[in-house]
Design an enzyme around this catalytic site. Structure first.
Site, PDB file in Angstrom:
ATOM      1  N   ASP A  46     -15.331 -36.208 -46.384  1.00 48.28           N
ATOM      2  CA  ASP A  46     -15.662 -37.194 -47.538  1.00 48.28           C
ATOM      3  C   ASP A  46     -14.995 -36.530 -48.775  1.00 48.28           C
ATOM      4  O   ASP A  46     -15.571 -35.545 -49.204  1.00 48.28           O
ATOM      5  CB  ASP A  46     -16.902 -37.484 -47.366  1.00 48.28           C
ATOM      6  CG  ASP A  46     -17.134 -38.400 -48.527  1.00 48.28           C
ATOM      7  OD1 ASP A  46     -17.310 -39.717 -48.020  1.00 48.28           O
ATOM      8  OD2 ASP A  46     -17.419 -38.130 -49.784  1.00 48.28           O
ATOM      9  N   TYR A  51     -12.223 -36.387 -57.482  1.00 51.09           N
ATOM     10  CA  TYR A  51     -12.454 -34.998 -57.347  1.00 51.09           C
ATOM     11  C   TYR A  51     -11.417 -34.026 -57.519  1.00 51.09           C
ATOM     12  O   TYR A  51     -11.702 -33.013 -57.495  1.00 51.09           O
ATOM     13  CB  TYR A  51     -12.997 -34.886 -55.594  1.00 51.09           C
ATOM     14  CG  TYR A  51     -14.230 -35.750 -55.220  1.00 51.09           C
ATOM     15  CD1 TYR A  51     -15.135 -36.321 -56.001  1.00 51.09           C
ATOM     16  CD2 TYR A  51     -14.663 -35.591 -53.905  1.00 51.09           C
ATOM     17  CE1 TYR A  51     -16.143 -36.929 -55.828  1.00 51.09           C
ATOM     18  CE2 TYR A  51     -15.590 -36.397 -53.367  1.00 51.09           C
ATOM     19  CZ  TYR A  51     -16.706 -37.147 -54.276  1.00 51.09           C
ATOM     20  OH  TYR A  51     -17.528 -37.840 -53.759  1.00 51.09           O
ATOM     21  N   HIS A 109     -15.611 -46.635 -55.459  1.00 55.23           N
ATOM     22  CA  HIS A 109     -16.452 -45.552 -55.894  1.00 55.23           C
ATOM     23  C   HIS A 109     -17.685 -45.893 -56.588  1.00 55.23           C
ATOM     24  O   HIS A 109     -18.867 -45.526 -56.296  1.00 55.23           O
ATOM     25  CB  HIS A 109     -15.697 -44.625 -56.753  1.00 55.23           C
ATOM     26  CG  HIS A 109     -16.085 -43.173 -56.517  1.00 55.23           C
ATOM     27  ND1 HIS A 109     -15.481 -42.077 -56.605  1.00 55.23           N
ATOM     28  CD2 HIS A 109     -17.425 -42.450 -56.647  1.00 55.23           C
ATOM     29  CE1 HIS A 109     -16.250 -40.869 -56.469  1.00 55.23           C
ATOM     30  NE2 HIS A 109     -17.534 -41.158 -56.323  1.00 55.23           N
TER      31      HIS A 109
END
Length: 279
Positions: A46, A51, A109
């Site tokens: 994931d 990120y 998200h």
């Protein structure tokens, strides 16, 4: 290799219930960490665009030699890409960084409700799925009003809602709505992200001792028995092994109930920002 159980999603696809999350894994460390996770037996990875480590995930996958159909890869659409054709550009960028022609799961998200464009983002994800760029689609950090709005607008129910969930913050309003609509819950921050000393709580420590495991293993096992999809994060190989070594014991009903009772039902157990405030 451990036989990680699969969960069937509402679109008929399956997802490994235990995976490896790379939130806050430094880009320079990601390829090594994911490679070690794959060597340990994880097959569900994931990540997310925000990120900054999709390239490392892709490099580890490419180097692993593991057939693509044995892997489950998730990434996510960030908050500044909801408008216009931005979701289409975002998935193309993520796929290029991952070195893949599709992801197994693509998520919105955060709803970012102040911008109030998450319905459009969801509509774009439906198109992304229809074009084969994502096998399944879902959301992350959506509360019941956000879920109700996208389902009412499109008739398409997400396969998962990935939310902060740990014994101190169980989000029962969301989980009950999700269960009623066949949406699977993915738990991020499953060990409380260090804000709560869950490992020192007597009921957790006692359950761990009873089964000869660590408190972290007891909490991960609680998630699995609750039906959550979970992906604890670590960059240490020994912890990767510990986190996946949770399939050889079962918590009793009394142990599950005792951990259930740790919930801060007033919402004070939340570690992250409230989804209505992330914009």
């Amino acid at each position: 290799m451990p036989q990680i159980p699969n969960i069937t999603l509402n679109d008929g696809r399956t997802i490994p219930q235990l995976g490896y999350g790379v939130f806050k894994v430094a880009p320079a460390e990601t390829e090594r960490a994911v490679s070690e996770a794959l060597e340990t037996g994880y097959r569900h990875i994931d990540t997310a665009a925000i990120y900054g480590n999709e390239e490392g995930v892709g490099a580890a996958i490419a180097a692993s030699g593991i057939p693509r159909d044995e892997l489950f890869v998730t990434t996510k659409l960030w908050n500044d890409r909801h408008d216009g054709d931005e979701p289409d550009a975002a998935i193309a960028e993520s796929l290029e960084k991952l070195g893949l022609d599709r992801v197994d799961l693509y998520l919105v998200h955060w709803p970012t409700p102040a911008k109030d464009n998450y319905v459009h983002a969801w509509e774009k994800l439906i198109g992304i799925r229809e074009r084969g760029l994502a096998t399944s689609i879902g959301v992350s950090n959506f509360l019941v009003p956000h879920l109700e709005k996208i389902v009412a607008a499109t008739g398409v129910v997400p396969v998962v809602d990935q939310i902060e969930l740990h014994p101190a913050h169980q989000q029962r309003t969301v989980t009950e709505w999700a269960a009623a609509h066949d949406i699977r819950i993915e738990a991020w921050g499953p060990l409380g992200q260090g804000k709560y000393d869950l490992f020192g709580v007597p009921v957790v420590a006692e359950a761990a001792s009873a089964h000869g495991v660590t408190p972290a293993q007891a909490v991960i096992r609680w998630h699995l028995q609750k039906g959550h999809i979970v992906f604890p994060k670590s960059v240490r190989r020994e912890r990767l092994q510990e986190n996946i070594d949770v399939l050889g014991f079962t918590l009793t009903d009394a142990e599950l109930a005792a951990i259930d009772a740790l919930d801060h039902t007033d919402g004070s157990g939340r570690v992250s920002s409230h989804p209505d405030e992330v914009n």
